[in-house]
Design a protein around this motif. Structure first.
Motif: not given
Length: 525
Positions: A149, A151-153, A157-159, A162
């Protein structure tokens, strides 16, 4: 009278011959002793150069002396020849703290990973954890996993990252991120044990682990009988030496365990110290030409020669980017059709060009954890050699003795001998001045009007509204190198930042190091 003089001459001659004979005899004895002593000066012949007695002779004292062994370079590491250099910032910026002023130090020789630890390396670690602890202690497996997580900002959009960055084979050789300093240190210990376990198993000194036997075992059984640990092997009788191994016997034919001096085991793999990391990053190696001229170039700011971010050497690679970083606002990788560093986020650990030591990505790609505790004043306090802040001296935990008087060590859930901090052994905050700097900015303890009780108990409560209050403690660790999301300033080998050792981000990874035991000038060619 003449006859008496003649007799006296005969007597004188007789005494002279006796003394001459004794002199020659004494000289011969002296020469013989000298020959013995001179032969003893070469301890490689197995003879003491102080007493003349033989080593490793069961007919005498049985004093065992082992020959020096060649250092072992672990897989993936490079030998770094140490030396003196100027550590510290090579550039200045008004908005950053002056926390790494230049000073000259000496770094001993050591080993260091050629690449940053990659996702595939970490998955090997978590696979082992799952295999060993998956049923008995799944919480240990969970604790070893990276935090995807990170990567979650909120406004990105970094799903896909993840979902795929850690597990997908296309990211095998990308640097692992989302791991804390503490997790990195656990990995280093695990790697030490696996390297030594493989070496001993391959040589026939211990058996390969039987992972099938783990079925139905509880944690105590697993930690005591299955998990190999280097410290446990060296300090306890947890492992029975292999039978019938000639090299594994003492002078009297008894089976014995190996020691570090047998040349098979390696010392602890760990994070590099800040001094080691910076020395390795610069990659300063003196050429024969410069050595003859007495000239050493130390003005470089980055791991490569020169001050430019592009390859300045003539040839097909001229003008190519030297690192993965941000060139300007919103420019992570260049323009389509003419990409610069080709990395909108981390790229493979073998990307770009190695420095003079053969190390890749010592600037950019991901920042890297180092061993040191952070203090802004470390540059003015640490030693001139082997510089390091963060010493915590520990003792092995013993729970009595067995019937033979040998200590009974306490084994933890990971199969390691438990350790405890020695009395007055925590030196992380040695001469850092932090308690004094916090008196005026902390909330005082109830009933205290001077701040002295807080100083004595070191129970500091920081005012969260005071932006000037220090936020540094003994769990604050240094990281270096710059990353895929940093501006060029942070790629300078002398720059440094800090973060709590429990924190995890998407731009901090690490690489491992190991001390060189008994270094010599021949250790590194």
């Amino acid at each position: 009278m003449y006859a008496q003089i003649l007799n006296n001459n005969h007597l004188f001659y007789y005494k002279y011959m006796i003394n001459r004979s004794l002199l020659i005899k004494n000289v011969l004895i002296t020469l013989a002793i000298s020959a013995v002593l001179s032969s003893c000066s070469n301890s490689g012949k197995g003879v003491s150069n102080t007493t003349g007695w033989k080593y490793n002779d069961k007919k005498t004292t049985g004093f065992v002396v082992k020959d020096a062994v060649k250092g072992i370079t672990p897989a993936g590491m490079i030998a770094i020849e140490g030396g003196t250099f100027t550590i510290g910032e090579k550039t200045e910026a008004v908005t950053v703290p002056r926390n790494n002023l230049r000073r000259r130090i000496t770094v001993p020789s050591f080993y260091m990973d050629q690449y940053e630890v990659a996702n595939v390396d970490w998955r090997e670690y978590t696979n082992w954890m799952r295999l060993v602890f998956g049923q008995a202690a799944p919480e240990l497996v969970k604790r070893a996993m990276p935090d995807k997580n990170v990567w979650r900002e909120e406004l990105a959009y970094n799903e896909p990252l993840i979902q795929y960055y850690f597990d997908h084979p296309n990211f095998n050789h990308y640097p692992v991120v989302g791991v804390s300093w503490e997790q990195a240190m656990d990995y280093c210990q695990w790697r030490t044990d696996r390297v030594n376990e493989y070496a001993l198993s391959k040589s026939g000194y211990i058996k390969y682990p039987d992972f099938k036997s783990l079925e139905g075992m509880d944690m105590q059984e697993i930690s005591e009988s299955v998990i190999f640990n280097t410290g446990k092997y060296l300090n306890s009788d947890a492992y029975v030496p292999a039978e019938g191994k000639k090299k594994n016997k003492d002078l009297y034919g008894n089976n014995v365990k190996l020691s570090m001096g047998d040349g098979i085991l390696i010392p602890d793999i760990r994070l590099p110290t800040e001094a080691e990391w910076e020395f390795a990053a610069y990659g300063i190696k003196v050429s024969k030409k410069d050595r003859k001229a007495g000239f050493v170039q130390e003005t470089r700011e980055y791991p490569w020669s020169g001050q430019q971010m592009r390859n300045a050497k003539k040839g097909k690679y001229r003008g190519m980017m030297m690192a993965n970083y941000v060139r300007g606002r919103g420019d992570m990788m260049g323009t389509s059709g003419a990409l610069d560093d080709r990395g909108v986020y981390p790229v493979a650990v073998d990307s770009y060009f190695p420095n003079n030591f053969g190390l890749f990505n010592m600037a950019g790609n991901v920042n890297e954890w180092v061993f040191d505790v952070y203090r802004a004043t470390s540059f003015d306090e640490v030693s001139e050699y082997s510089s390091f802040r963060g010493n915590v001296y520990e003792d092995l935990v013993v729970d009595g003795e067995d019937e033979n008087g040998k200590p009974l060590f306490v084994i933890d859930s990971l199969g390691r001998i438990q350790k405890q901090v020695a009395k007055n052994g925590d030196k992380r905050n040695f001469k850092d001045g932090d308690p004094m700097s916090r008196i005026m900015t902390d909330f005082l303890l109830e009933g205290d009007t001077t701040g002295l009780s807080a100083l004595q108990k070191r129970d500091f409560k920081i005012d969260p509204t005071d932006v000037l209050a220090p936020k540094i403690d003994d769990q604050t660790r240094v990281y270096k190198g710059g990353s895929w999301k940093d501006r060029v300033y942070w790629l300078s080998s002398g720059s440094r930042r800090f973060l709590n050792q429990k924190e995890r981000t998407n731009d901090i990874g690490f690489r491992c190091a190991m001390s060189m035991i008994g270094e010599t000038s021949k250790a590194v060619k």
